[in-house]
Design a protein around this motif. Sequence first.
Motif, PDB file in Angstrom:
ATOM      1  N   TRP A 118       0.837  -1.208   0.000  1.00 49.39           N
ATOM      2  CA  TRP A 118       0.000   0.000   0.000  1.00 49.39           C
ATOM      3  C   TRP A 118       0.867   1.250   0.000  1.00 49.39           C
ATOM      4  O   TRP A 118       0.603   2.208  -0.751  1.00 49.39           O
ATOM      5  CB  TRP A 118      -0.902  -0.017   1.238  1.00 49.39           C
ATOM      6  N   LEU A 119       1.908   1.251   0.807  1.00 47.99           N
ATOM      7  CA  LEU A 119       2.791   2.412   0.897  1.00 47.99           C
ATOM      8  C   LEU A 119       3.480   2.664  -0.446  1.00 47.99           C
ATOM      9  O   LEU A 119       3.591   3.821  -0.892  1.00 47.99           O
ATOM     10  CB  LEU A 119       3.827   2.184   1.989  1.00 47.99           C
ATOM     11  N   VAL A 120       3.933   1.605  -1.095  1.00 49.37           N
ATOM     12  CA  VAL A 120       4.569   1.739  -2.405  1.00 49.37           C
ATOM     13  C   VAL A 120       3.587   2.323  -3.415  1.00 49.37           C
ATOM     14  O   VAL A 120       3.929   3.209  -4.208  1.00 49.37           O
ATOM     15  CB  VAL A 120       5.090   0.369  -2.886  1.00 49.37           C
ATOM     16  N   CYS A 121       2.353   1.852  -3.361  1.00 45.24           N
ATOM     17  CA  CYS A 121       1.332   2.353  -4.282  1.00 45.24           C
ATOM     18  C   CYS A 121       1.068   3.839  -4.067  1.00 45.24           C
ATOM     19  O   CYS A 121       0.909   4.598  -5.026  1.00 45.24           O
ATOM     20  CB  CYS A 121       0.046   1.556  -4.108  1.00 45.24           C
ATOM     21  N   GLN A 122       1.037   4.273  -2.810  1.00 48.21           N
ATOM     22  CA  GLN A 122       0.731   5.682  -2.518  1.00 48.21           C
ATOM     23  C   GLN A 122       1.823   6.626  -2.995  1.00 48.21           C
ATOM     24  O   GLN A 122       1.593   7.834  -3.138  1.00 48.21           O
ATOM     25  CB  GLN A 122       0.497   5.871  -1.012  1.00 48.21           C
ATOM     26  N   THR A 123       3.028   6.117  -3.230  1.00 51.58           N
ATOM     27  CA  THR A 123       4.113   6.950  -3.762  1.00 51.58           C
ATOM     28  C   THR A 123       4.068   7.029  -5.287  1.00 51.58           C
ATOM     29  O   THR A 123       4.983   7.577  -5.901  1.00 51.58           O
ATOM     30  CB  THR A 123       5.484   6.391  -3.326  1.00 51.58           C
ATOM     31  N   GLU A 143      -3.452   3.195  -8.914  1.00 51.75           N
ATOM     32  CA  GLU A 143      -3.067   4.572  -8.662  1.00 51.75           C
ATOM     33  C   GLU A 143      -3.253   4.878  -7.183  1.00 51.75           C
ATOM     34  O   GLU A 143      -4.034   4.209  -6.492  1.00 51.75           O
ATOM     35  CB  GLU A 143      -3.925   5.523  -9.497  1.00 51.75           C
ATOM     36  N   PRO A 144      -2.556   5.874  -6.666  1.00 55.02           N
ATOM     37  CA  PRO A 144      -2.760   6.257  -5.261  1.00 55.02           C
ATOM     38  C   PRO A 144      -4.203   6.680  -5.021  1.00 55.02           C
ATOM     39  O   PRO A 144      -4.921   7.079  -5.953  1.00 55.02           O
ATOM     40  CB  PRO A 144      -1.791   7.434  -5.068  1.00 55.02           C
TER      41      PRO A 144
END
Length: 438
Positions: A118-123, A143-144
Amino acid sequence: MPPGKRENNWIDGLRGIACFIVVTGHLCSSFAPWLHSPVVVEGGPAHVFQLPFFRFCVGERAAVALFFFITGYVNALNPLKKLREGNLEDALTSLSKSTFNRTGRLVVPTDAAIFFAWLVCQTNAHRLASRIDAWWIRGGTHEPGPTVWESIIRLCRNLTMFWHTGASEYDGTHWTIPFFLKGSMLVYLAVLGTTLTGLRYRKAIIVFLYLWAWSGGGALMEMNVYAGMFLAELTADYGPRATSVLPKYAPSLIILLGLYISSFPEENPDWMPWSHHINLFAGQFIPAGGELSRYVVSVGTTIVVYGVFFSHTARRILSHPFMNFIGRVSFPVYLLHNTLMRTVLAWLIYWRSAMSADDLNAVDEAGNPILLERGGPMTFFFGIPAFYVILYAFAHFWTEHVDSRCMRFVAWMQRKAFGEEEPVVEKRGILNGTAIAV
């Protein structure tokens, strides 16, 4: 310092191989999906990696079957040994603690990996992967979230509802993990239900459960779990002398037979005589509605593991320090490889096309996105090994710094749940060398 040698550590080697096959299978699904068939096109020639035995580069189903087999074996072994010793109280205590620990050791690290994905996606790290021509990678990108609050809501949904549905928004390859948890619970329920039965009757019940799973379409999980449980019984029967039970070359022949059957292709088995004959033969025994390829591959995988169990040479190879290393990091590799494929691998294979593109969001006249083209053979020659090095290095880091903390948290919860005292750790006093308990 490397961990000490464990009993039955050849299982770690099998686990490591299974995880490696999963990763290679997903790479092939991304860049060479035609390998799932026995030939490139009907009536055409077969690529070397489409032939029996060599097909394990796309053997994800065999790997998943092996994971479930290991689940049944590992989770049943200690309770069954204690029952053999006649120590009912210790067996039930071990069963209760194993049930608690297995849940925590699956849920906590998996949720940590979901948070990482999830963290990778939000970047916005999926941006490049969302524009590449490899459909398997592109299809899992996101996408985020439109807002921070919406992103947090999605995260919470994935951390909780995932364990009911098996559908993770941020990493679709996690779908098997709830089944691993259910498989563990099947083991504990079967052991608990046969606690007071005689040894022969417990074995008969396990065989019955296997056949029941066969008739009910349980080729994905239940069959392999019960096959693993039965091997745990044989381990308790034979112990170290298992490798001297069969004639010298018999285990090798058993392994080869299992590997041949496990090579059964996922798609278009009628395109080649060898897979066509397996298809015809197996079709006579598969219940209506059952997925034939899962049945065939599961049976083949079971034969392979039983051959390894009776083989001294195979056990020695699988107990090699390198094999044990890839086994120890196998769960982090499984948890993380999909996220790294959508980030690190995408850049390794498509960096040239991405750097030369004027706009990653470009579309054609019909409004469809213009996809980036993968690099040539030399890009793959250097890029794929580099990806494996990064993946296993990161998995090792995860094992040392994330997994270890997850395990300590689970151990702390166990002590609280079972009313156990905190462990006493001794340190030497600096001034007088006395032991200080903390």
